[in-house]
Design a protein around this motif. Sequence first.
Motif, mmCIF file in Angstrom:
data_model
loop_
_atom_site.group_PDB
_atom_site.id
_atom_site.type_symbol
_atom_site.label_atom_id
_atom_site.label_comp_id
_atom_site.label_asym_id
_atom_site.label_seq_id
_atom_site.Cartn_x
_atom_site.Cartn_y
_atom_site.Cartn_z
ATOM 1 N N ASN A 29 -74.440 2.017 -6.432
ATOM 2 C CA ASN A 29 -75.046 2.908 -5.460
ATOM 3 C C ASN A 29 -76.476 2.490 -5.147
ATOM 4 O OD1 ASN A 29 -73.438 5.701 -4.935
ATOM 5 N ND2 ASN A 29 -72.945 4.921 -6.967
ATOM 6 N N ARG A 71 -72.445 1.533 -2.316
ATOM 7 C CA ARG A 71 -72.314 2.906 -1.821
ATOM 8 C C ARG A 71 -73.705 3.386 -1.432
ATOM 9 N NH1 ARG A 71 -72.098 8.165 -4.612
ATOM 10 N NH2 ARG A 71 -70.734 9.642 -3.526
ATOM 11 N N PRO A 128 -75.870 6.506 -0.088
ATOM 12 C CA PRO A 128 -75.987 7.930 0.247
ATOM 13 C C PRO A 128 -76.959 8.155 1.405
ATOM 14 C CG PRO A 128 -76.314 7.525 -2.117
ATOM 15 C CD PRO A 128 -76.401 6.207 -1.421
ATOM 16 N N ASN A 145 -69.719 1.451 1.321
ATOM 17 C CA ASN A 145 -69.119 2.779 1.259
ATOM 18 C C ASN A 145 -70.201 3.743 1.742
ATOM 19 O OD1 ASN A 145 -68.194 5.327 0.527
ATOM 20 N ND2 ASN A 145 -67.664 4.768 -1.568
ATOM 21 N N ASP A 152 -71.780 7.104 2.309
ATOM 22 C CA ASP A 152 -71.629 8.362 1.577
ATOM 23 C C ASP A 152 -72.492 9.436 2.213
ATOM 24 O OD1 ASP A 152 -71.508 10.358 -0.481
ATOM 25 O OD2 ASP A 152 -73.325 9.488 -1.353
ATOM 26 N N HIS A 165 -74.181 12.396 1.819
ATOM 27 C CA HIS A 165 -74.621 13.001 0.564
ATOM 28 C C HIS A 165 -75.178 14.409 0.738
ATOM 29 C CE1 HIS A 165 -74.915 11.378 -3.529
ATOM 30 N NE2 HIS A 165 -76.042 12.055 -3.713
ATOM 31 N N GLY A 195 -67.258 8.085 2.740
ATOM 32 C CA GLY A 195 -67.208 9.254 1.864
ATOM 33 C C GLY A 195 -67.737 10.455 2.616
ATOM 34 N N ASN A 201 -70.235 14.473 -0.393
ATOM 35 C CA ASN A 201 -70.541 14.183 -1.785
ATOM 36 C C ASN A 201 -70.567 15.471 -2.601
ATOM 37 O OD1 ASN A 201 -71.694 12.409 -4.007
ATOM 38 N ND2 ASN A 201 -73.305 13.958 -3.829
ATOM 39 N N HIS A 229 -63.999 13.522 -2.176
ATOM 40 C CA HIS A 229 -64.381 13.853 -3.546
ATOM 41 C C HIS A 229 -63.447 14.922 -4.089
ATOM 42 C CE1 HIS A 229 -66.830 15.727 -6.773
ATOM 43 N NE2 HIS A 229 -67.188 14.471 -6.983
ATOM 44 N N ASP A 250 -62.141 10.266 -4.857
ATOM 45 C CA ASP A 250 -63.393 9.935 -5.527
ATOM 46 C C ASP A 250 -63.698 10.951 -6.617
ATOM 47 O OD1 ASP A 250 -65.990 9.196 -6.197
ATOM 48 O OD2 ASP A 250 -66.885 10.026 -4.376
ATOM 49 N N GLY A 260 -66.974 7.116 -7.644
ATOM 50 C CA GLY A 260 -68.136 6.914 -6.793
ATOM 51 C C GLY A 260 -69.445 6.927 -7.549
#
Length: 804
Positions: A284, A357, A359, A397, A399, A401, A458, A461, A501, A523, A566
Amino acid sequence: MASNDKPNVAYDPLPLTGDDQPTTSLYNAPPSPDPRLSSFHTPQMNPTELGADPSIPVGAAQPRFLGSTALYDGPAMRESFASSQHTIPNSEYTSSVYALNDPSAPGRFEGSYRDDPRGSYYTGDQNVPMSPVGAAGGRTLEEKRTAYAPPRAKSRRKIMILAVVAALILLLLAVVIPVYFFVVRPNNNESSNASTSSDSSASKSNHATATSSASTPSATPVTGRDGSEITMEDGTKFTYRNSFGGYWYYDENDPFNNGARAQAWSPALNETFRYGTDKMRGVNLGGWLNTEPFISPALYEKYLNNPTPAVDEWTLSEAMRADTAGGGINQLEDHYKTFITEKDFAEIAGAGLNFIRIPIGFWIIEVRDEEPFLPKVSWTYFLKAIKWARKYGLRINLDLHALPGSQNGWNHSGRLGTTGFLNGPMGYANAQRSLDYIRILAEFISQPQYKDVVTIFGIINEPQGSVMGQDALARFYLEAYNIIRTAGGTGEGNGPYVSIHDGFFPRTDWTNTFPNADRITLDSHPYLCFNGQSSAPISTYATTPCTSWGGAVNNSMASFGLTNAGEFSNAVTDCGLFLNGVNLGTRYEGTYIGVWPRMGSCSTWTDWQNYDAATKRAIRQFALASMDALQDYFFWTWKIGNSSRTGKVETPAWSYQLGLENGWMPTDPRDATGACGNSNPWSPPLRAWQTGGAGAGIPASVSSNLAWPPATISMGGAVTTLPTYTPTGPIPTLPVPTFPSSVTVNAGSGWANAADSQGVFVPIPTCTYLDPWVDPSTAPPPVCAAGTRREAIPDPLFTPAPQA
């Protein structure tokens, strides 16, 4: 370990005792830390026991990783994030490290995984050991790609050949042109000039296509391997180090070329990544475009003495905006510029990792009303991330968040406090707005220029499933899935994998929720450090990830489909500056909210500069076991910033980069292969429809049962009585990157599907709305005439499976 030189050489079994002492069996792992302790008193499930905390607003949720904020009956948060002994049945996350794989209580675990090839506590289909991390055939097969040369800069010989070809073309034109003007054209003087087609989505706002009329070849090298020199945008140079056969590729005259490869065993960006077979070994970039106090503590330490200290990005933004002398809100862009740079992407590829990944917060698109976040600026740096990932052969990826109203009430959601997404009087309106942001991002990354780099999306999150309910969450997931497939289409390569998720429900609860879904991945974020604490050394955790997570991951791969972690880390205690939140203390030292027996001083865990060799080996073993157990993973996180007060990293268990630099992270992640035994692994590939192959799509009956929106919203009541938006606003299309005028290139319009033209959700002028971040217990305003609902997103069409 297996040799890199010989094919199909089995790995030597790893001693799973976690220390250097001889053992009578390689598989007799030590007990979990302090097995004499059988229970804990953790008052989190009863908030009245915790007492008031002045740093948390009245009525707010507890900080990240605490127990459920729901004050009503329902499933509790799983204990990898919760601090409670209250558990969800059949979840691999519901036990603490004190009771892992307790044979007297098998029902506490999802499946009945045992990493022991000599026998089993259980028999039958439930005893499913974990899947291997390495590709079949060993490293030698993975590294055969090194025999293939990467794209190279134009050589003198090629230039000479091109010159000869050009001369021949000129000679041909010398013959053709006179014939045309003197013979053909007089007989066809009514011909019209061809015109280029205009962009079909020109009605979208804020979109652009970067093109030019001329192209000048550059003498700058466009590719290189280990030892080549890289010059960054600011003129800084560094040496690219990659001992795994990877190579970078970037041609300023061909900026969308996908010729780079992260490692020999990872498919280049212009090749197919076989999900379920090729392993996602990722990390990440937490705390970069969506800040968190423990990742970039210096940003928050600056305002610790404010009357209202900064505890999340909301209060940080407010403090920065008031601090005009100190740089104002532009301090955030300074952070974007410096915290992560191109060099980090090169180092990630050189570390043997192939995925990142990233965010982001919803303010990457826009803010509304009085939201203090810095809007849109972080998008500029996400575009840089795409460029750098492309250059070094890394896949992204994306994400999401942080969502409007907060999906969990934790600081990383943008604002510490309550959950206002799918919860409370503004829960539905916030969900409508979130679906628009998902749509805008999906339309951008589904464009052909970006889809081979940003391959996973994603969509939320860590939503607090116990607050909003799994039914409402599943309905939102399906609606978002249909939106994403509308943007990019169905089938392999058409738009990203959709990552959902687990909402802190057991993975088994999601089995068959979305049958026949095209490219969807589940995830989970397993952590050990937020449960009951122990002073047992890290060496005693040598196989804890194997016994905690391995079998459940394997079962999920077989029943649900592609499963990924994740987030995970090397932390087994909650020690670290701001890890639980700003000024909230730690469980380990007994200073956290509630009653926590002091285990000792956190300096034992955080003083990484004085780790001895045995400690580093034990941390490395824990990391290898985690990687092997989780299979497709993203370590949280790549980098932890220094504290401005101590000048060093204060949460070392969370920094992959620091571990590489100091010897407790593996320099080759493939070393994890076999760390958990792998006696009877799950065998790839995934089913065809799970990877974008031919399939019937989600059955109509499932889509009907999970129709959007839900009839009711938690703590809000019937959707028909709640504030709702109308889809009539202009679409804030994300801008594309720009290039020098000498470069001829189509960067896209920011919108993949021109037929998707309905507006975004905005307030109805005649209706009354509450603050999107209002306390969920607030009564809704008087019922207002509902706005026009967006037309139902139809299920994507799938190519029928071939008949036998």
